[in-house]
Scaffold this motif. Structure first.
Motif, PDB file in Angstrom:
ATOM      1  N   GLY A 144      37.320  54.400  38.215  1.00  0.00           N
ATOM      2  CA  GLY A 144      37.017  53.458  39.275  1.00  0.00           C
ATOM      3  C   GLY A 144      36.281  52.214  38.843  1.00  0.00           C
ATOM      4  N   VAL A 145      35.724  52.207  37.631  1.00  0.00           N
ATOM      5  CA  VAL A 145      34.973  51.041  37.165  1.00  0.00           C
ATOM      6  C   VAL A 145      35.912  49.894  36.817  1.00  0.00           C
ATOM      7  N   PHE A 146      37.053  50.203  36.216  1.00  0.00           N
ATOM      8  CA  PHE A 146      38.015  49.182  35.808  1.00  0.00           C
ATOM      9  C   PHE A 146      39.390  49.610  36.286  1.00  0.00           C
ATOM     10  N   ASN A 147      39.964  48.841  37.202  1.00  0.00           N
ATOM     11  CA  ASN A 147      41.256  49.150  37.806  1.00  0.00           C
ATOM     12  C   ASN A 147      42.197  47.964  37.603  1.00  0.00           C
ATOM     13  N   VAL A 148      43.457  48.241  37.330  1.00  0.00           N
ATOM     14  CA  VAL A 148      44.438  47.175  37.129  1.00  0.00           C
ATOM     15  C   VAL A 148      45.641  47.431  38.030  1.00  0.00           C
ATOM     16  N   VAL A 149      45.989  46.427  38.846  1.00  0.00           N
ATOM     17  CA  VAL A 149      47.105  46.548  39.777  1.00  0.00           C
ATOM     18  C   VAL A 149      48.060  45.380  39.562  1.00  0.00           C
ATOM     19  N   THR A 150      49.282  45.542  40.034  1.00  0.00           N
ATOM     20  CA  THR A 150      50.309  44.508  39.865  1.00  0.00           C
ATOM     21  C   THR A 150      51.011  44.248  41.182  1.00  0.00           C
ATOM     22  N   GLY A 151      51.404  43.007  41.377  1.00  0.00           N
ATOM     23  CA  GLY A 151      52.102  42.629  42.603  1.00  0.00           C
ATOM     24  C   GLY A 151      52.131  41.125  42.731  1.00  0.00           C
ATOM     25  N   ARG A 152      52.458  40.659  43.915  1.00  0.00           N
ATOM     26  CA  ARG A 152      52.589  39.234  44.182  1.00  0.00           C
ATOM     27  C   ARG A 152      51.333  38.699  44.869  1.00  0.00           C
ATOM     28  N   GLY A 153      51.080  37.427  44.631  1.00  0.00           N
ATOM     29  CA  GLY A 153      49.910  36.806  45.225  1.00  0.00           C
ATOM     30  C   GLY A 153      49.878  36.850  46.742  1.00  0.00           C
ATOM     31  N   PRO A 154      50.976  36.469  47.421  1.00  0.00           N
ATOM     32  CA  PRO A 154      50.933  36.432  48.884  1.00  0.00           C
ATOM     33  C   PRO A 154      50.782  37.802  49.545  1.00  0.00           C
TER      34      PRO A 154
END
Length: 489
Positions: free
Chosen positions: A207-217
């Protein structure tokens, strides 16, 4: 091109990293990642929406109290371990950057080194977190001013330096005691996911460092607007910055925005012309001109303009553009959309009367038949209002304007909505001393090319942003302040 058999980019992009584990939770589909040099799809990543944002922010919120209470020196050691892991995996990381972003491999290696240096420098600040004791007006009382982490930080990175920007933001945020949700740009998500693998490898708490991907809007908007987000740090375009500003307004979000730039490059009649030309070429064409601090417009004293432009065009013509794994001077642009944008800007400049000194432009022939290629282009403007002198290009195109003196150059430089970086080449000590007061920009390069250092402060004025990064001033931005009136009477 890149031998992708040695790097499983498909597996790397398959899942996001939330709460210490890998999953596709909250994905609404997938995003294709292509290689800018070939146009070929090399991976796909989850296209996250509100559900992914909620899961990542919930994990960061749950981890925040424990991480904040962890001694700063231990947080620093954890980030230092992450820096070491980046260095230990530097070649793999560089190849990932080249594959998804297109910069020449030598420049990608430099970016990985910068990522590690940002992390390492932030870690070194763990023992320098301090407050103040201020004298009170009352007897038997002290005023204590303390620094506290904000809590949950959302970091949004740009596609031009996906690894370096992640390190620049993650290092100080984590050492300060915040937890982090990093959203890698949709065009370059693999760099952030690889950093997550390294964070998992060194054992950062869940939970300290999380990385997610997707679109800005969609994903980005959900991360910014969520009440779970305490601070947003973003590097990107002015348009995106305005969207984030609006999205964060309802909840009065704390924002740190590094936005566009339109750096003037001023060369006076007494300058070292060879040094100025070398710096101007490097500052314009590194990373295919895709740097916010790039030389974006040149103001040349009339007495040296012919000599400067002759040398500048010759040096630019000699630049190599090739397969980025062969380490040329220039690789491809990031996307076909960006190629078309730059071509349209050149057309607008020519329509305004700009003269082409070196015709480059889009390349679709031979080795450049695939991918997103744009050859270096040099123009000279006759009008200070030319679009190429006014609007950010963010590509391998530059225009120059002749000026009659220092005051005129400064006035033209300052007549911009942007205020990130500016350059000045002169041997006149009085001009060099006047420059910091005269040039209204957050970062000045005096008799040198671009490239900020981790102990400095990278900040923009006007439409170039809010807040800043790096050094003691940047680190301080990841703390909120608390005042306690302590009475013992």
């Amino acid at each position: 091109m890149l031998d992708e058999r040695n790097i499983d980019l498909i597996a790397l992009g398959r899942e996001v990293f939330v709460n210490g584990s890998w999953s596709q939770e909250g994905a609404t589909g997938s995003l294709l990642v292509d290689n800018p040099a070939t146009g070929e799809v090399i991976s796909e990543t989850p296209d996250g929406g509100a559900g992914m944002a909620e899961a990542a922010l919930a994990a960061a919120r749950a981890a925040a109290p424990g991480w904040a209470m962890t001694p700063a020196i231990e947080r620093g050691r954890a980030v230092q371990a992450l820096a070491k892991a980046v260095r230990d995996n530097a070649e793999t990381y560089a190849r990932i950057i080249t594959a998804e972003q297109g910069k020449p491999i030598g420049q990608a290696r430099g970016e990985v080194a910068a990522c590690a240096e940002f992390l390492s420098h932030a870690a070194s600040g763990a023992r320098r977190i301090s407050g103040d004791i201020v004298a009170s007006d009352n007897r038997n009382e002290e005023i204590h001013i303390r620094r506290h982490p904000y809590g949950v930080v959302v970091a949004l990175t740009a596609w031009n330096y996906p690894a370096a920007l992640a390190g620049r933001k993650a290092g100080p945020a984590l050492v300060a005691g915040n937890t982090l949700v990093l959203m890698s740009h949709e065009l370059t998500p693999l760099s952030g996911l690889f950093l997550a693998r390294l964070a998992e490898q060194v054992g950062l708490p869940a939970g300290v460092f999380n990385v997610v991907t997707g679109r800005g809007p969609t994903l980005g908007a959900a991360l910014v607007s969520s009440p779970e987000t305490d601070l947003v740090t973003m590097t990107g375009s002015l348009r995106a910055g305005r969207d984030i500003y609006a999205a964060g307004a309802a909840d009065l979000k704390v924002l740190r925005l590094e936005l566009g730039g339109k750096a003037p490059f001023i060369v006076m009649e007494d300058a070292d012309i060879d040094a100025a030309v070398d710096a101007a070429v490097a500052a314009r064409f590194t990373n295919c001109g895709q740097i916010c601090t790039c030389n974006e417009r040149m103001y040349l004293h009339r007495a040296i303009a012919d000599s400067f432009l002759e040398r500048f065009v010759a040096k630019t013509r000699a630049l190599t553009m090739d397969d980025p794994m062969q380490n040329p001077d220039l690789g491809p642009k990031i996307s076909a959309v960006e190629v078309d944008k730059v071509a349209a800007m050149v057309a607008a400049g020519r329509a305004a009367g700009d003269e082409v000194l070196l015709a480059g432009g889009p390349r679709h022939d031979g080795a450049f038949a695939q991918g997103h290629w744009y050859a270096p282009t040099v123009l000279e403007s006759r009008d200070a209002q030319s679009p190429l002198l006014r609007d950010e290009i963010f590509g391998p195109v530059i225009s120059a304007l002749r000026v009659d003196g220092f005051d005129e150059a400064v006035a033209l430089a300052n007549a911009s909505r942007f205020g990130l970086s500016a350059y000045l080449f002169t041997e006149d000590r009085h001009r060099l001393m006047r420059a910091p007061a005269a040039l209204k920009f957050g970062e000045l390069y005096l008799n040198r090319s671009n490239g900020e250092q981790v102990q400095g402060f990278h900040t923009g004025w006007r439409h170039s942003g809010l807040g800043g990064e790096d050094g003691a001033y940047g680190f301080d931005g990841y703390f909120r302040k608390q005042t306690a009136y302590s009475t013992w009477a």
